[in-house]
Design a protein around this motif. Structure first.
Motif, mmCIF file in Angstrom:
data_model
loop_
_atom_site.group_PDB
_atom_site.id
_atom_site.type_symbol
_atom_site.label_atom_id
_atom_site.label_comp_id
_atom_site.label_asym_id
_atom_site.label_seq_id
_atom_site.Cartn_x
_atom_site.Cartn_y
_atom_site.Cartn_z
ATOM 1 N N UNK A 128 0.608 -1.127 0.302
ATOM 2 C CA UNK A 128 0.476 -0.213 0.114
ATOM 3 C C UNK A 128 0.492 1.299 0.007
ATOM 4 N N UNK A 129 1.555 0.885 0.833
ATOM 5 C CA UNK A 129 3.178 2.828 0.942
ATOM 6 C C UNK A 129 3.254 2.902 -0.753
ATOM 7 N N UNK A 130 3.994 1.450 -1.217
ATOM 8 C CA UNK A 130 4.368 2.191 -2.017
ATOM 9 C C UNK A 130 3.519 2.005 -3.358
ATOM 10 N N UNK A 131 2.281 1.636 -3.815
ATOM 11 C CA UNK A 131 1.482 2.356 -4.482
ATOM 12 C C UNK A 131 0.795 4.019 -3.580
ATOM 13 N N UNK A 132 0.443 3.835 -2.808
ATOM 14 C CA UNK A 132 0.288 5.775 -2.528
ATOM 15 C C UNK A 132 1.494 6.364 -3.266
ATOM 16 N N UNK A 133 3.006 5.704 -3.099
ATOM 17 C CA UNK A 133 4.003 6.969 -3.283
ATOM 18 C C UNK A 133 3.977 6.751 -4.544
ATOM 19 N N UNK A 134 3.056 6.401 -5.427
ATOM 20 C CA UNK A 134 3.666 6.241 -7.099
ATOM 21 C C UNK A 134 1.887 7.209 -7.789
ATOM 22 N N UNK A 135 1.602 8.164 -6.556
ATOM 23 C CA UNK A 135 0.209 8.517 -6.951
ATOM 24 C C UNK A 135 1.068 10.292 -7.195
ATOM 25 N N UNK A 136 0.489 11.426 -7.559
ATOM 26 C CA UNK A 136 0.180 12.586 -7.895
ATOM 27 C C UNK A 136 0.151 12.859 -6.160
ATOM 28 N N UNK A 137 0.217 14.658 -6.099
ATOM 29 C CA UNK A 137 0.700 14.758 -4.842
ATOM 30 C C UNK A 137 -1.145 15.015 -4.409
ATOM 31 N N UNK A 138 -2.055 15.556 -5.749
ATOM 32 C CA UNK A 138 -3.850 15.497 -5.559
ATOM 33 C C UNK A 138 -4.104 14.103 -5.287
ATOM 34 N N UNK A 139 -3.759 13.360 -5.524
ATOM 35 C CA UNK A 139 -3.629 11.824 -5.591
ATOM 36 C C UNK A 139 -3.745 11.324 -4.204
ATOM 37 N N UNK A 140 -2.709 11.585 -3.260
ATOM 38 C CA UNK A 140 -2.056 11.064 -1.614
ATOM 39 C C UNK A 140 -3.170 11.713 -1.281
ATOM 40 N N UNK A 141 -3.263 13.579 -1.616
ATOM 41 C CA UNK A 141 -3.925 14.122 -1.219
ATOM 42 C C UNK A 141 -5.251 13.508 -0.993
ATOM 43 N N UNK A 142 -6.504 13.493 -1.526
ATOM 44 C CA UNK A 142 -7.798 12.665 -1.773
ATOM 45 C C UNK A 142 -7.504 11.321 -1.092
ATOM 46 N N UNK A 143 -6.327 10.655 -1.197
ATOM 47 C CA UNK A 143 -6.506 9.221 -0.611
ATOM 48 C C UNK A 143 -5.989 9.869 1.441
ATOM 49 N N UNK A 144 -5.701 10.367 1.434
ATOM 50 C CA UNK A 144 -5.369 10.792 2.837
ATOM 51 C C UNK A 144 -6.766 11.188 3.647
ATOM 52 N N UNK A 145 -7.203 11.886 2.745
ATOM 53 C CA UNK A 145 -8.066 12.345 3.349
ATOM 54 C C UNK A 145 -9.595 11.081 3.459
ATOM 55 N N UNK A 146 -10.198 10.328 2.760
ATOM 56 C CA UNK A 146 -10.809 9.425 2.791
ATOM 57 C C UNK A 146 -10.448 8.467 3.812
ATOM 58 N N UNK A 147 -9.372 7.939 3.489
ATOM 59 C CA UNK A 147 -8.642 6.788 4.485
ATOM 60 C C UNK A 147 -8.214 7.568 5.915
ATOM 61 N N UNK A 148 -7.260 7.978 5.925
ATOM 62 C CA UNK A 148 -6.939 8.321 7.219
ATOM 63 C C UNK A 148 -7.945 9.367 7.378
ATOM 64 N N UNK A 149 -8.611 10.472 7.139
ATOM 65 C CA UNK A 149 -9.425 11.236 7.825
ATOM 66 C C UNK A 149 -10.666 10.302 8.243
ATOM 67 N N UNK A 150 -10.964 10.183 7.469
ATOM 68 C CA UNK A 150 -12.401 9.420 6.775
ATOM 69 C C UNK A 150 -13.439 10.104 6.674
ATOM 70 N N UNK A 151 -13.237 11.135 6.050
ATOM 71 C CA UNK A 151 -13.954 12.018 4.910
ATOM 72 C C UNK A 151 -14.452 11.321 4.439
ATOM 73 N N UNK A 152 -15.738 12.369 3.939
ATOM 74 C CA UNK A 152 -16.360 11.898 3.229
ATOM 75 C C UNK A 152 -16.287 12.097 1.230
#
Length: 159
Positions: A128-152
């Protein structure tokens, strides 16, 4: 019938003498019953060693309770009841031992599974960490808001 009555009278005499701390009478009682008791125990418990232990324990109880034995009651029934109770205790202990053994093995298997699951989780985190590293800046930010911060999805879109 006469011989049977004589042997019961002889047995009563031995029991009375034994109750008066006569060791010779005890050894005579022991020799009269030891083989029958041994075969009885071995038949039920299927072990020579346990059968020997049961015989010894049974006669130990007889000697310890020699002052309380009622000579008007069947000594044979008394003796075999003691042996039967010893056998039941041993069988119960064996069953507990088998249950404990199975429990320990099942816990070891569960621990092994848990350890394997932990390794798998660790491997998944690496992937998962490797896959996240492959994302663009905006994709990483969206992923973090969704998975880590639990935002809808709506909250992420509004941000």
């Amino acid at each position: 019938m006469g011989l049977q009555t004589h042997s019961l009278e002889y047995e009563k005499e031995l029991l009375i003498r034994m109750s008066q701390d006569d060791e010779a009478a005890f050894y005579e009682i022991y020799s009269l019953y030891k083989m029958r008791l041994y075969y009885f125990a071995q038949k039920l418990i299927k072990s020579k060693e346990y059968a020997e232990d049961i015989c010894q324990d049974t006669f130990t109880v007889v000697w310890q309770n020699r002052h309380y034995i009622d000579v008007s009651l069947s000594f044979s029934s008394y003796l075999f009841t003691i042996a039967r109770n010893r056998i039941l205790n041993i069988l119960r202990d064996i069953q507990k031992e088998e249950y404990l053994h199975e429990y320990i093995i099942s816990q070891a298997i569960d621990f092994t599974s848990t350890a394997q699951d932990t390794v798998s989780i660790g491997e998944l985190k690496d992937i998962l960490s490797y896959a996240i590293d492959q994302l663009t800046g905006r994709q990483k930010q969206i992923f973090k808001m969704s998975r880590e911060e639990g935002m809808s999805h709506k909250e992420i879109a509004d941000s």
